[in-house]
Design a protein around this motif. Structure first.
Motif, short mmCIF file in Angstrom:
data_model
loop_
_atom_site.label_atom_id
_atom_site.label_comp_id
_atom_site.label_asym_id
_atom_site.label_seq_id
_atom_site.Cartn_x
_atom_site.Cartn_y
_atom_site.Cartn_z
N ASN B 81 -14.77 5.58 -5.44
CA ASN B 81 -14.27 4.64 -6.43
C ASN B 81 -15.41 4.38 -7.42
OD1 ASN B 81 -13.42 2.34 -7.87
ND2 ASN B 81 -12.02 1.82 -6.20
N VAL B 82 -15.18 4.69 -8.68
CA VAL B 82 -16.28 4.65 -9.66
C VAL B 82 -16.90 3.25 -9.76
CG1 VAL B 82 -15.50 6.57 -11.07
CG2 VAL B 82 -14.74 4.27 -11.62
N ARG B 83 -16.11 2.25 -9.45
CA ARG B 83 -16.61 0.89 -9.53
C ARG B 83 -17.77 0.65 -8.54
NH1 ARG B 83 -12.60 -3.56 -11.01
NH2 ARG B 83 -10.98 -2.02 -10.67
N ASP B 84 -17.70 1.33 -7.41
CA ASP B 84 -18.67 1.05 -6.34
C ASP B 84 -19.84 2.02 -6.33
OD1 ASP B 84 -16.73 -0.76 -5.61
OD2 ASP B 84 -15.77 0.65 -4.22
N HIS B 85 -19.85 2.99 -7.23
CA HIS B 85 -20.92 3.99 -7.18
C HIS B 85 -21.63 4.09 -8.53
CE1 HIS B 85 -19.80 5.56 -3.21
NE2 HIS B 85 -18.58 5.16 -3.57
N ALA B 86 -22.94 4.27 -8.44
CA ALA B 86 -23.75 4.34 -9.67
C ALA B 86 -23.45 5.62 -10.45
CB ALA B 86 -25.23 4.29 -9.29
N ILE B 87 -23.74 5.59 -11.74
CA ILE B 87 -23.50 6.76 -12.58
C ILE B 87 -24.26 7.96 -12.03
CG2 ILE B 87 -23.66 7.70 -14.93
CD1 ILE B 87 -23.66 4.85 -15.97
N SER B 88 -25.49 7.72 -11.56
CA SER B 88 -26.30 8.85 -11.09
C SER B 88 -25.67 9.51 -9.86
CB SER B 88 -27.71 8.38 -10.77
OG SER B 88 -27.68 7.32 -9.84
N GLU B 89 -24.99 8.70 -9.07
CA GLU B 89 -24.31 9.25 -7.90
C GLU B 89 -23.09 10.06 -8.35
OE1 GLU B 89 -22.96 6.93 -3.97
OE2 GLU B 89 -24.21 5.81 -5.38
N LEU B 90 -22.35 9.49 -9.28
CA LEU B 90 -21.15 10.16 -9.79
C LEU B 90 -21.50 11.44 -10.54
CD1 LEU B 90 -19.37 6.92 -10.92
CD2 LEU B 90 -18.49 8.48 -9.19
N ALA B 91 -22.71 11.45 -11.12
CA ALA B 91 -23.11 12.61 -11.92
C ALA B 91 -23.11 13.89 -11.09
CB ALA B 91 -24.49 12.37 -12.52
N GLN B 92 -23.25 13.75 -9.77
CA GLN B 92 -23.24 14.95 -8.93
C GLN B 92 -21.82 15.43 -8.64
OE1 GLN B 92 -26.28 14.35 -5.67
NE2 GLN B 92 -26.51 12.49 -6.87
N GLN B 93 -20.84 14.60 -9.01
CA GLN B 93 -19.44 15.00 -8.85
C GLN B 93 -18.82 15.37 -10.21
OE1 GLN B 93 -18.31 15.16 -5.83
NE2 GLN B 93 -20.12 14.20 -4.97
N VAL B 94 -19.24 14.64 -11.23
CA VAL B 94 -18.63 14.79 -12.55
C VAL B 94 -19.70 15.10 -13.58
CG1 VAL B 94 -17.09 13.70 -14.21
CG2 VAL B 94 -17.10 12.90 -11.85
N GLY B 95 -19.62 16.27 -14.19
CA GLY B 95 -20.54 16.61 -15.27
C GLY B 95 -19.90 16.23 -16.59
N PHE B 96 -20.71 15.73 -17.52
CA PHE B 96 -20.16 15.25 -18.79
C PHE B 96 -20.89 15.96 -19.94
CE2 PHE B 96 -17.71 11.33 -20.17
CZ PHE B 96 -17.57 11.74 -21.48
N VAL B 97 -20.13 16.68 -20.76
CA VAL B 97 -20.71 17.33 -21.94
C VAL B 97 -20.17 16.60 -23.17
CG1 VAL B 97 -20.85 19.46 -23.28
CG2 VAL B 97 -20.92 19.54 -20.80
N PHE B 98 -21.08 16.16 -24.04
CA PHE B 98 -20.67 15.33 -25.17
C PHE B 98 -20.42 16.14 -26.44
CE2 PHE B 98 -22.91 12.80 -22.13
CZ PHE B 98 -22.24 11.59 -22.12
N GLN B 99 -19.86 15.43 -27.42
CA GLN B 99 -19.46 16.06 -28.67
C GLN B 99 -20.65 16.63 -29.46
OE1 GLN B 99 -17.18 13.37 -31.02
NE2 GLN B 99 -16.78 14.84 -32.62
N ASN B 100 -21.67 15.80 -29.61
CA ASN B 100 -22.77 16.18 -30.47
C ASN B 100 -23.89 16.82 -29.64
OD1 ASN B 100 -24.84 16.35 -32.28
ND2 ASN B 100 -24.51 14.32 -33.13
N PRO B 101 -24.08 18.14 -29.78
CA PRO B 101 -25.06 18.80 -28.93
C PRO B 101 -26.46 18.23 -29.13
CG PRO B 101 -24.26 20.30 -30.62
CD PRO B 101 -23.42 19.07 -30.69
N GLU B 102 -26.74 17.86 -30.36
CA GLU B 102 -28.08 17.39 -30.69
C GLU B 102 -28.50 16.18 -29.85
OE1 GLU B 102 -28.54 16.13 -34.82
OE2 GLU B 102 -29.30 18.16 -35.07
#
Lengths: 264, 283, 273
Positions: B81-102
């Motif tokens: 549950n994303v509410r109970d877990h830190a972003i760094s923990e979730l980062a190992q499950q969910v990779g996020f690529v953003f719009q602006n490469p720069e």
């Protein structure tokens, strides 16, 4: 934006580039100490000229010359200030010693610029960040440093785009009196700041998404290691320092004076 | 080789999610319920401001941990549950690529960029090195390893961004309009890289995009959002043929639009160029 | 209106962005300058309003050499709207933003007011008149940027990548608007790699690659040439891809827009049944 050119790292590899940044920093500091130690023209000239082979070895002569060139204005100012002060204090006479003293002060400055620009031109900001980290600066500090360096060209580019956009809307930067000219920069500064804030938010988001600060002690894959060459350069540098201190204390340095032509 | 088994079980479950940004009056998401299966290639689209990006931010915990605001309902990703877990923990499950490469590349070389996340996770150096080589190879950017991010093209920058996220071995990859500044050929190539990750590694893909032309044959599922809620979803055929997609200002592929505008269109949707050619040859 | 003669241009960084480019654009023309990222498109249009001056060769706007004029003087005739609206918005209200250019060009207060009102109406921004441009959405900010240039009624309007980051409905709106500007007698120049967008407006297409113009002609001819398209990192328009496959049924190959495709297929179906 040209002012940055002399300090911008160029990714090439050479003996000098591969030296540990900490060693190179010691080297630059020794040059600094020596330049402060001596006021005579002869040792300063030697100090400046021993750097030439280093520049040549690192293949950065073009960039190095351009950073020397950009220090020219400041050098001229130092020369003139010393000259005028000397001229006034020696009862309005342009003596040979005043001229020599002003010249050596200027030479001292140029030597310093020369040595530190070798340092910056041959040290990748990445390595510099690592050096900071391994010298026990906090990681956040080192990271902020490398990120800042990474974004200098990006921000310079953005500033240029903003200037272009506003000029295309009829903005004339050089128009008007002093106050008006300062005001002219508002249409450039505001978008620049707003975009920088937006950018930093996006960066923070991306950093968070890549687990920034997840563990107290992060791994450092590219840790710097002192190599044989580094040790050699360090020994040579420190020997020169010791030798110079000896000369300073016990040897009479021959005085080279610039002759003056008496204006009557 | 590392591979997520493709099986039909939801990897993302969103239940009654509503969200308001701090200081905002209007809800950015209202009552979103959605489940996404492992190994799906989902395309998320909609007009600007429809809540696509906000939804993505909920999936890796940027919302609520980074943004704050008011959140209702549950988001469960890989049983966390994303509410109970830190972003760094979730980062190992969910990779996020953003719009602006720069703005998502901070290091001064591609190599250092890719290991950044792994170093943060304090993985042992040998494993980092192994994952670095794997990510470079999988994305096909071995040649760029020593380059600095501002020396390479936009398309290459986005590949580096993907590789640096992939190195963290997530099960889900979210990409928020990754092609918006790329030229068509570079966009097409990037979509192929993404599709390959989906097919060979079984990675679950959530791609936010406007360029549906190039995607209609790659994606399994299209979701259209409008005003903070899900409006239409289904396989691309179903979604693009529904008239409401057109009315909502979605860039449905031109081939489908051509079909819709024919005077006497055949009953069966002509979805691809091949469909059209087949139909015209038959009559 | 605009005449470029053998222009070469090299940036101080050493990038050779234009290599002996020559092109003429007449009054009232509708031109799309296309090509891959880094082909030199933006560098070329920056020559048109004097932001960049040619290294070699000459650029003439209305018969005047751009070397002799300032950016402000040229911009009065040649309005350049940049890709990123955030690079130019800085005022407290949308109204002020639009008036900025007018004030720089020294229009009287009375004219200013009239033009601001005109531009607000033109781009459907009246309701945001007193609002800060920073409060608006991306698409709206783009419209403010456009309005702020159109306000002084430049005869030539250059739009740099106007479709980037825009959704379909915004693109359709832009398409209508651009057409309208052109029919009103303005010279319109688009810089873009959005081939589907260009396919729908059917302008003259100037194709650039690596600092050179590699093709120049009507969209129908250029966009249906697979060799040229591939060379410039573009992709054939979807409709064209379809008609390439329909050639053996007797369809023409040079079709780019939905409208034309629809007519051809409707006729074909009617004849067959």
């Amino acid at each position: 934006m040209k002012a940055f050119e002399g300090l911008r790292f160029k990714r090439t590899s050479s003996f000098i580039h591969q030296l540990d940044p900490r060693v190179k920093f010691v080297l630059s500091c020794v040059v600094f100490i020596l330049a402060i130690m001596f006021t005579e023209l002869l040792p300063l000239t030697i100090l400046l000229s021993v750097q030439l082979p280093l520049v040549y070895l690192a293949h950065v002569h073009k960039e190095w010359l351009s950073s020397l060139r950009s220090s020219l204005i400041l050098a001229t100012m130092i020369f003139l200030t010393n000259l005028i002060v000397g001229y006034v204090s020696s009862e309005f006479q342009l003596t040979s010693s005043v001229l020599t003293y002003s010249s050596s002060m200027t030479l001292r400055f140029v030597t310093l610029v020369a040595s530190f620009s070798i340092f910056f031109l041959t040290t990748s900001p990445d390595d510099l960040g690592l050096a900071l980290e391994q010298s026990h600066f906090p990681y956040e500090f080192a990271f902020a440093f490398t990120t800042a360096v990474r974004f200098v060209p990006v921000l310079a580019n953005e500033a240029q785009m903003i200037i272009d956009a506003q000029k295309s809307r009829g903005l004339e930067l050089e128009k008007g009196n002093f106050l008006k000219r300062i005001r002219n920069y508002l249409p450039i500064l505001i978008p620049l700041i707003v975009n920088a804030i937006r950018r930093s938010l996006e960066l923070a988001e991306a950093m968070e998404s890549r687990a920034f600060g997840a563990k107290e002690h992060r791994t450092n894959l590219f840790a710097l290691k002192i190599k044989m060459n580094d040790v050699l350069v360090l020994i040579v540098t420190l020997t020169i320092l010791a030798f110079s201190i000896y000369i300073r204390l016990y040897v009479q340095i021959p005085i080279v004076e610039i002759p003056t032509f008496q204006i009557t | 080789m590392w591979r997520v088994e493709k099986m039909v079980s939801p990897i993302i479950e969103i239940d009654g999610l509503s969200y308001t940004y701090p200081g905002a009056k209007k809800q950015s998401l209202s009552n979103v319920t959605l489940s996404i299966d492992k190994g799906d290639f989902v395309t998320l689209t909609g007009t600007s401001g429809c809540g696509k990006t906000t939804l993505c931010r909920c999936l890796n915990g940027l919302i609520p941990h980074f943004y704050g605001g008011e959140i209702k309902g549950d988001v469960v990703v890989s049983n966390l549950n994303v509410r109970d877990h830190a972003i760094s923990e979730l980062a190992q499950q969910v990779g996020f690529v953003f719009q602006n490469p720069e703005n998502q590349l901070f290091a001064l070389s591609v190599e250092r960029e890719i290991v950044f996340g792994l170093e943060n996770l304090a993985l042992p150096p040998d494993e980092i090195r192994e994952r670095l080589e794997w990510a470079l190879k999988t994305i096909g950017i071995e040649a760029l390893r020593e380059r600095s991010p501002y020396e390479i093209s936009g398309g290459q920058q986005q590949r580096v961004a993907i590789a640096s996220v992939l190195a963290m071995k997530p099960e889900i990859l979210i990409l928020d309009e990754p092609t918006s500044s790329l030229d068509p050929q570079a966009a097409k190539n990037l979509f192929q890289v993404i599709s390959k990750l989906n097919k060979t590694l079984g990675l679950t893909i959530i791609l936010v995009e406007h360029r549906l032309d190039l995607l209609s044959t790659l994606t399994d599922r299209v979701i259209i959002m409008d005003g903070g809620s899900l409006r239409i979803e289904g396989n691309p055929r179903e979604v693009f043929s529904s008239m409401s997609a057109k009315l909502m200002g979605i860039g449905i592929p031109k081939i489908v639009r051509l079909y819709q505008e024919l005077e006497s269109p055949p009953e069966k949707l002509l979805f691809s160029i091949e469909d059209f050619v087949g139909y015209l040859k038959r009559i | 209106m605009i005449k470029v003669e053998n222009v070469s241009f090299t940036y101080p960084s050493g990038v050779n962005a234009l290599k002996s480019v020559s092109i003429e654009i007449s009054d009232g023309e509708f031109v799309a300058i296309m090509g891959e990222n880094g082909a030199g498109k933006t560098t070329l249009v920056k020559q048109f309003n004097g932001l960049l001056k040619p290294g070699e060769g000459d650029v003439y706007v209305d018969g005047r050499n751009t070397r002799d004029l300032s950016v402000a003087e040229l911009s009065k005739d040649v309005g350049l709207v940049f890709q990123n609206a955030d690079h130019q918005l800085f005022c407290e209200t949308v109204e002020d933003e639009i008036a900025f250019g007018l004030r720089n060009f020294g229009f009287s207060n009375r004219v200013n007011k009239k033009r601001v009102k005109w531009a607000l109406t033109l781009l459907d921004l009246q309701e945001y008149r007193k609002i800060s441009p920073f409060m608006l959405s991306g698409g709206e900010r783009k419209r403010v940027a456009l309005a702020s240039v159109l306000a002084w009624k430049p005869r030539v309007i250059i739009l740099d990548e106007p479709t980037v980051g825009q959704d379909q409905s915004q693109k359709e709106r832009l398409l209508q608007f651009v057409r309208q500007l052109n029919t009103q007698g303005n010279t319109v120049i688009l810089v873009t790699h959005d081939i589907e967008f260009v396919a729908e407006c059917d302008p003259r297409v100037v194709l650039m690659s690596h600092g050179r113009i590699v093709a120049d002609g009507p969209a129908k001819k250029i966009l249906t040439n697979p060799k040229l398209i591939k060379k410039t990192s573009l992709i054939l328009p979807q409709i064209t891809q379809l008609f390439f496959k329909l050639a053996d049924l007797g369809f023409p190959k040079d079709v780019i827009s939905i409208c034309e495709a629809k007519k051809l297929i409707n006729d074909f179906v009617a004849r067959r049944s």
